[in-house]
Scaffold this motif. Structure first.
Motif, PDB file in Angstrom:
ATOM      1  N   VAL A  68       6.638  -2.212  11.553  1.00  0.00           N
ATOM      2  CA  VAL A  68       6.762  -0.934  12.250  1.00  0.00           C
ATOM      3  C   VAL A  68       5.726  -0.890  13.356  1.00  0.00           C
ATOM      4  N   LYS A  69       5.805   0.145  14.156  1.00  0.00           N
ATOM      5  CA  LYS A  69       4.835   0.297  15.231  1.00  0.00           C
ATOM      6  C   LYS A  69       3.447   0.488  14.622  1.00  0.00           C
ATOM      7  N   GLY A  70       2.587  -0.452  14.890  1.00  0.00           N
ATOM      8  CA  GLY A  70       1.222  -0.334  14.388  1.00  0.00           C
ATOM      9  C   GLY A  70       0.895  -1.219  13.221  1.00  0.00           C
ATOM     10  N   GLY A  71       1.900  -1.953  12.657  1.00  0.00           N
ATOM     11  CA  GLY A  71       1.556  -2.810  11.550  1.00  0.00           C
ATOM     12  C   GLY A  71       2.731  -3.281  10.718  1.00  0.00           C
ATOM     13  N   LEU A  72       2.418  -3.708   9.480  1.00  0.00           N
ATOM     14  CA  LEU A  72       3.419  -4.242   8.568  1.00  0.00           C
ATOM     15  C   LEU A  72       3.472  -3.419   7.286  1.00  0.00           C
ATOM     16  N   VAL A  73       4.693  -3.239   6.742  1.00  0.00           N
ATOM     17  CA  VAL A  73       4.890  -2.560   5.463  1.00  0.00           C
ATOM     18  C   VAL A  73       5.133  -3.646   4.418  1.00  0.00           C
ATOM     19  N   VAL A  74       4.432  -3.530   3.261  1.00  0.00           N
ATOM     20  CA  VAL A  74       4.581  -4.529   2.212  1.00  0.00           C
ATOM     21  C   VAL A  74       4.927  -3.861   0.890  1.00  0.00           C
ATOM     22  N   ASP A  75       5.509  -4.648  -0.011  1.00  0.00           N
ATOM     23  CA  ASP A  75       5.839  -4.181  -1.350  1.00  0.00           C
ATOM     24  C   ASP A  75       4.979  -4.948  -2.350  1.00  0.00           C
ATOM     25  N   ALA A  76       4.041  -4.249  -2.988  1.00  0.00           N
ATOM     26  CA  ALA A  76       3.158  -4.851  -3.981  1.00  0.00           C
ATOM     27  C   ALA A  76       3.651  -4.469  -5.365  1.00  0.00           C
ATOM     28  N   ASP A  77       4.649  -5.199  -5.875  1.00  0.00           N
ATOM     29  CA  ASP A  77       5.219  -4.925  -7.199  1.00  0.00           C
ATOM     30  C   ASP A  77       5.683  -3.481  -7.341  1.00  0.00           C
ATOM     31  N   GLY A  78       6.329  -2.979  -6.294  1.00  0.00           N
ATOM     32  CA  GLY A  78       6.850  -1.625  -6.338  1.00  0.00           C
ATOM     33  C   GLY A  78       5.996  -0.594  -5.641  1.00  0.00           C
ATOM     34  N   VAL A  79       4.783  -0.943  -5.284  1.00  0.00           N
ATOM     35  CA  VAL A  79       3.893  -0.029  -4.565  1.00  0.00           C
ATOM     36  C   VAL A  79       3.938  -0.360  -3.076  1.00  0.00           C
TER      37      VAL A  79
END
Length: 467
Positions: free
Chosen positions: A132-143
């Motif tokens: 996304v604008k400004g960075g990365l979205v990650v999935d940490a085991d559902g979080v």
């Protein structure tokens, strides 16, 4: 009432009492066990909450984060699930239902684990789900976690989409479970890894080593090459034996290159590298590529007062002394030549050890001046050469008195004056030594020597000598 009936009634009351004792109130935030009673048309589970006598529902989105999943594969009637109570549905809690979630309970457990890792100073693994604008979205085991763009790498990354789908090792920068806030950094991990790699690299690397690397960045003055732990600089002058205006003309980011280590400075974290030092030397086999008498195509690279430097092969320049430019007298090479001009030259002499090449342009041109010195009496040649030698000898002595180079003095003393042909001699007569065209002190005073090659002596001493 007989005795058996009394016993049955007593047992029934006891079971009822135990059942009533096991029933407890449901509160938001409670972790409960729910038995799947049905799967309705809205893709949600209807469950009975054990020990409460009430029912609840688990919407599809609270069962999994995978929108493409099949609910019938995730749960079946009769399955018992551990769930967390989110809220009540309906005003009457006793007769109403409760909103339950399996996914959020799992996330709560993950939050607890992440907090433990954060306190211990450990890293976590997470998959990048989106940029996304400004960075990365990650999935940490559902979080859901977020990596700001400045914390993705230890350098600027223009296109963040390349990380989508990658599993990254991340350091925990900030954590707040109550606000679902998790800030992560990949840069911190990369930096720590590179520090370890850098230390190991400096321990094993030595000047003169030839290693492989990858072009990391291009700047106007050179290219930074990643050696696996740190970057080294290939200055623009060390890229190729050909002239390079911009490194981007011959290199590109990500390109694999072979480099030679020129210098190491661990304290300043600087490594000087060379690409051209790994390439064949331009002067290798020069006597075969440019034998005496050969005619070559060249380009005028530089003009000096004493002549012109002409490139005949990439990285190989020869000198056309001012006396070898034209049959007619010229005061400066710029009168007939310009930088970048294509010319044909004849090889007069080759010195592979000193990387010197003496060239001539006029040897390939017809003499239209009407002054063919080859037809003049031999005594004219001798007289002119003697004046040439006296002038050069006087200037040599003046230079030596001013602290001139010993190396130049030695080379000058080793050259007999009679070995130098006249200015207008295109090709040496049989038995004569070819002219050394300007890699000596005489090169630097080429214009002055022309005066002594003429028939007009300039000093009183020379006038007396001519008499």
């Amino acid at each position: 009432m007989d005795e058996e009936q009394k016993n049955n009634e007593a047992e029934g009351r006891k079971l009822m009492e135990n059942a009533l004792k096991s029933v407890h109130d449901v509160k938001v935030g409670d972790v409960v066990t729910g038995e799947v009673l049905a799967i309705d048309d809205d893709k949600q589970l209807v469950v009975g909450i054990e020990g409460t006598g009430v029912e609840g529902v688990v919407p599809f989105k609270e069962l999994t984060a995978d929108r493409n999943a099949d609910i019938n594969e995730l749960a079946k009637v009769g399955d018992k699930l551990e769930l967390v109570v989110l809220s009540t549905i309906g005003k009457d809690k006793e007769n109403g239902s409760w909103l339950l979630s399996k996914r959020r309970l799992e996330a709560r457990k993950v939050w607890d684990q992440i907090e433990e890792e954060y306190k211990a100073g450990h890293t976590i693994q997470a998959k990048v789900t989106n940029n996304v604008k400004g960075g990365l979205v990650v999935d940490a085991d559902g979080v859901r976690g977020f990596i700001p763009a400045s914390m993705v790498e230890d350098r600027y990354v223009e296109d963040l989409s390349q990380y989508k789908g990658q599993e990254l090792e991340l350091a925990i920068v900030e954590i707040e479970p109550s606000e679902n806030r998790l800030i992560l950094s990949h840069r911190a991990v990369v930096k720590k890894q590179k520090e370890a790699e850098k230390t190991a690299l400096y321990e094993k690397l030595q000047p003169g080593d030839v290693v492989e690397g990858k072009v990391a960045r291009l700047v106007n003055f050179g290219a930074f090459v990643d050696l696996g732990g740190t970057d080294g600089l290939v200055h623009v002058s060390e890229i190729s034996y050909d002239h390079v205006d911009k490194p981007s003309d011959v290199l590109k980011v990500g390109q694999e290159v072979k480099v030679k280590v020129l210098n190491l400075d661990p304290e300043r974290d600087r490594i000087s590298l060379s690409i051209k030092a790994t390439l064949p030397q331009p002067w290798d086999d020069i006597e075969e590529k440019a034998p005496v008498g050969a005619v070559l195509d060249g380009v005028v690279k530089r003009l000096a007062t004493f002549g012109a430097f002409v490139e005949v092969f990439p990285g190989v320049e020869g000198l056309v002394h001012i006396s070898q430019i034209s049959h007619r007298h010229i005061a400066t090479p710029g009168e007939v030549l310009k930088e970048g001009q294509d010319v044909k030259v004849k090889v007069l002499s080759v010195d592979p050890q000193q990387h010197r090449l003496a060239l001539s342009i006029k040897a390939l041109e017809e003499d239209t001046t009407g002054e063919d010195e080859g037809e003049q009496p031999q005594e004219d040649h001798t007289e002119r050469n003697e004046r040439y030698a006296r002038a050069e000898h006087n200037i040599h002595n003046a230079s030596a008195n001013r602290g001139g180079s010993d190396r130049r003095n030695a080379r000058r003393n080793d050259r007999p004056a009679q070995s130098r042909p006249s200015n207008n001699s295109a090709v040496n007569a049989p038995g004569e030594q070819e002219e050394d065209t300007g890699f000596s002190l005489g090169d630097l005073i080429g214009g002055a020597l022309d005066q002594f090659k003429s028939n007009k002596p300039d000093t009183d001493d020379e006038k007396n000598d001519d008499k």
